[in-house]
Design an enzyme around this catalytic site. Structure first.
Site, PDB file in Angstrom:
ATOM      1  N   TYR A 266       0.447   8.010   6.487  1.00  0.00           N
ATOM      2  CA  TYR A 266       1.344   6.982   7.050  1.00  0.00           C
ATOM      3  C   TYR A 266       1.133   6.870   8.562  1.00  0.00           C
ATOM      4  O   TYR A 266       1.024   5.778   9.111  1.00  0.00           O
ATOM      5  CB  TYR A 266       2.785   7.377   6.719  1.00  0.00           C
ATOM      6  CG  TYR A 266       3.843   6.412   7.191  1.00  0.00           C
ATOM      7  CD1 TYR A 266       4.084   5.225   6.503  1.00  0.00           C
ATOM      8  CD2 TYR A 266       4.629   6.688   8.312  1.00  0.00           C
ATOM      9  CE1 TYR A 266       5.070   4.339   6.921  1.00  0.00           C
ATOM     10  CE2 TYR A 266       5.619   5.813   8.739  1.00  0.00           C
ATOM     11  CZ  TYR A 266       5.836   4.641   8.040  1.00  0.00           C
ATOM     12  OH  TYR A 266       6.816   3.771   8.458  1.00  0.00           O
TER      13      TYR A 266
ATOM     14  N   ASN B 174       5.342  -6.756   7.167  1.00  0.00           N
ATOM     15  CA  ASN B 174       6.383  -5.729   7.088  1.00  0.00           C
ATOM     16  C   ASN B 174       6.189  -4.774   5.914  1.00  0.00           C
ATOM     17  O   ASN B 174       6.560  -3.599   6.007  1.00  0.00           O
ATOM     18  CB  ASN B 174       7.747  -6.429   6.977  1.00  0.00           C
ATOM     19  CG  ASN B 174       8.834  -5.488   6.519  1.00  0.00           C
ATOM     20  OD1 ASN B 174       9.356  -4.686   7.299  1.00  0.00           O
ATOM     21  ND2 ASN B 174       9.189  -5.543   5.232  1.00  0.00           N
TER      22      ASN B 174
ATOM     23  N   LYS C 254      -0.108   3.599  10.637  1.00  0.00           N
ATOM     24  CA  LYS C 254       0.681   2.906  11.654  1.00  0.00           C
ATOM     25  C   LYS C 254      -0.028   2.920  13.014  1.00  0.00           C
ATOM     26  O   LYS C 254       0.135   1.995  13.812  1.00  0.00           O
ATOM     27  CB  LYS C 254       2.085   3.512  11.737  1.00  0.00           C
ATOM     28  CG  LYS C 254       2.907   3.291  10.458  1.00  0.00           C
ATOM     29  CD  LYS C 254       3.050   1.820  10.104  1.00  0.00           C
ATOM     30  CE  LYS C 254       3.978   1.569   8.924  1.00  0.00           C
ATOM     31  NZ  LYS C 254       4.161   0.141   8.613  1.00  0.00           N
TER      32      LYS C 254
HETATM   33  P1  NAI Z   1      11.480  -0.564   1.982  1.00  0.00           P
HETATM   34  O1  NAI Z   1      10.799   0.390   1.060  1.00  0.00           O
HETATM   35  O2  NAI Z   1      12.921  -0.895   1.796  1.00  0.00           O
HETATM   36  O3  NAI Z   1      10.704  -1.954   2.043  1.00  0.00           O
HETATM   37  C1  NAI Z   1       9.320  -2.079   1.904  1.00  0.00           C
HETATM   38  C2  NAI Z   1       9.083  -3.321   1.079  1.00  0.00           C
HETATM   39  O4  NAI Z   1       7.674  -3.540   0.978  1.00  0.00           O
HETATM   40  C3  NAI Z   1       9.607  -3.180  -0.356  1.00  0.00           C
HETATM   41  O5  NAI Z   1      10.344  -4.349  -0.693  1.00  0.00           O
HETATM   42  C4  NAI Z   1       8.345  -3.069  -1.197  1.00  0.00           C
HETATM   43  O6  NAI Z   1       8.479  -3.581  -2.506  1.00  0.00           O
HETATM   44  C5  NAI Z   1       7.378  -3.902  -0.352  1.00  0.00           C
HETATM   45  N1  NAI Z   1       5.996  -3.588  -0.677  1.00  0.00           N
HETATM   46  C6  NAI Z   1       5.396  -2.376  -0.598  1.00  0.00           C
HETATM   47  N2  NAI Z   1       4.142  -2.464  -1.044  1.00  0.00           N
HETATM   48  C7  NAI Z   1       3.946  -3.765  -1.389  1.00  0.00           C
HETATM   49  C8  NAI Z   1       2.860  -4.491  -1.947  1.00  0.00           C
HETATM   50  N3  NAI Z   1       1.702  -3.884  -2.259  1.00  0.00           N
HETATM   51  N4  NAI Z   1       3.010  -5.799  -2.195  1.00  0.00           N
HETATM   52  C9  NAI Z   1       4.167  -6.427  -1.920  1.00  0.00           C
HETATM   53  N5  NAI Z   1       5.238  -5.798  -1.402  1.00  0.00           N
HETATM   54  C10 NAI Z   1       5.123  -4.483  -1.148  1.00  0.00           C
HETATM   55  O7  NAI Z   1      11.194   0.040   3.427  1.00  0.00           O
HETATM   56  P2  NAI Z   1      11.678  -0.390   4.883  1.00  0.00           P
HETATM   57  O8  NAI Z   1      12.284   0.810   5.486  1.00  0.00           O
HETATM   58  O9  NAI Z   1      12.399  -1.661   4.880  1.00  0.00           O
HETATM   59  O10 NAI Z   1      10.240  -0.579   5.580  1.00  0.00           O
HETATM   60  C11 NAI Z   1       9.738  -1.814   6.049  1.00  0.00           C
HETATM   61  C12 NAI Z   1       8.640  -1.541   7.064  1.00  0.00           C
HETATM   62  O11 NAI Z   1       9.205  -0.844   8.178  1.00  0.00           O
HETATM   63  C13 NAI Z   1       7.511  -0.656   6.533  1.00  0.00           C
HETATM   64  O12 NAI Z   1       6.267  -1.126   7.018  1.00  0.00           O
HETATM   65  C14 NAI Z   1       7.826   0.710   7.130  1.00  0.00           C
HETATM   66  O13 NAI Z   1       6.671   1.489   7.279  1.00  0.00           O
HETATM   67  C15 NAI Z   1       8.427   0.299   8.464  1.00  0.00           C
HETATM   68  N6  NAI Z   1       9.255   1.336   9.066  1.00  0.00           N
HETATM   69  C16 NAI Z   1      10.444   1.733   8.483  1.00  0.00           C
HETATM   70  C17 NAI Z   1      11.214   2.719   9.089  1.00  0.00           C
HETATM   71  C18 NAI Z   1      12.517   3.183   8.523  1.00  0.00           C
HETATM   72  O14 NAI Z   1      13.090   4.142   9.063  1.00  0.00           O
HETATM   73  N7  NAI Z   1      13.052   2.586   7.486  1.00  0.00           N
HETATM   74  C19 NAI Z   1      10.777   3.360  10.334  1.00  0.00           C
HETATM   75  C20 NAI Z   1       9.544   2.868  10.852  1.00  0.00           C
HETATM   76  C21 NAI Z   1       8.820   1.887  10.234  1.00  0.00           C
END
Ligand code: NAI
Length: 249
Positions: free
Chosen positions: A152, A87, A156
């Site tokens: 991005y 995720n 994806k």
């Molecule tokens: P978010 O930014 O709240 O969560 C992402 C998490 O990944 C954060 O806790 C961050 O610290 C962690 N993270 C990032 N890089 C890291 C690393 N190198 N090592 C360990 N942890 C790491 O974002 P969200 O929205 O919860 O996104 C989760 C997933 O869902 C992502 O893959 C995002 O691309 C995908 N996504 C989100 C959408 C949205 O509208 N929020 C839409 C489509 C996909």
């Protein structure tokens, strides 16, 4: 196939947003959940939420060389890994010509390279078990053109392709691999992407047939389905959780 109880799951980036909702949903359904994340404060809060149904590990997934020992430590402590949710992800909004080679690599490194390396190590364990479910969090960006998120989008699309290839190769080993492609879900990432731009938000909602942003829990429900035997005959698919966003941008 009888399901091992409790299932042991890893959720990367599970201390915030969608990952946290998945970790919470899993733990409510007796899935012991190991949250891997970067931010110590958020991990502390996640640990409190999980209680005895989970564990948090502070780890930067871009540190690819340390991934094998992360996975071995988890295997040593819990004996097995049944579910992996890839995720964790990052985004960057820039005009196409402003994106440097380094920017592009940075996004690909977290969103693709880390997913590959972690999956490879976890699959080594799952193939010995003869079972496992891998869930890759992709994005609607892999299916529609979205301006100013070129790296991005590339990342994806790679996730969707990897999901298909892994599903075919790993099926005979009892390992299922699926993706979830969320639309706009209300988290830190999407609020940064919309950046207080009400006009853009109106446009997004105007093109979302259900007319509202999704919640992290909506993605978590799909992840729970893909994690368990409820989806035992499903592999190589991508479930859109996007309020019916079929129009694109
Ligand atoms: P978010 O930014 O709240 O969560 C992402 C998490 O990944 C954060 O806790 C961050 O610290 C962690 N993270 C990032 N890089 C890291 C690393 N190198 N090592 C360990 N942890 C790491 O974002 P969200 O929205 O919860 O996104 C989760 C997933 O869902 C992502 O893959 C995002 O691309 C995908 N996504 C989100 C959408 C949205 O509208 N929020 C839409 C489509 C996909």
């Amino acid at each position: 196939m009888k399901e091992q109880q409790p299932l042991i799951a890893i959720v990367t980036g599970g201390a915030s947003g969608i990952g946290l909702a998945i970790a919470e949903k899993f733990s409510q359904h007796e899935i012991f959940t190991i949250v891997v994340g970067r931010d110590s404060n958020k991990l502390k809060a996640a640990q409190e939420m999980l209680g005895k149904n989970g564990k948090t590990i502070q780890f930067d997934l871009t540190d690819l060389s340390k991934i094998p020992s992360l996975v071995n430590d988890i295997k040593k402590e819990f004996g097995r890994i049944d579910v992996l949710v890839n995720n964790a992800g990052i985004n960057m909004k820039k005009e196409f010509t402003e994106v440097s080679d380094e920017d592009f690599q940075t996004i690909l490194h977290t969103n693709v390279n880390a997913v590959f390396s972690l999956s490879r190590e976890v699959v080594k364990i799952m193939e010995v078990q003869g079972s496992g479910s891998i869930i890759n969090i992709s994005s609607m960006a892999s299916q529609y053109g979205i301006p100013k998120v070129i790296a991005y989008t590339a990342s994806k699309s790679a996730i969707e392709g990897m999901t298909n290839a892994m599903a075919v190769e790993l099926s005979p080993k009892g390992i299922r691999v699926n993706a979830i492609a969320p639309g706009f879900i209300a988290t830190d990432m999407s609020s940064k992407a919309l950046n207080g731009d009400e006009e853009r938000k109106r446009k997004v909602l105007g093109r979302t047939p259900m007319g509202y942003l999704g919640q992290p829990e909506d993605v978590a429900d799909a992840a729970l389905f893909l994690a368990t035997n409820s989806s035992k005959y499903i592999t190589g698919t991508s479930i859109r959780v996007d309020g019916g966003n079929a129009v694109g941008f």
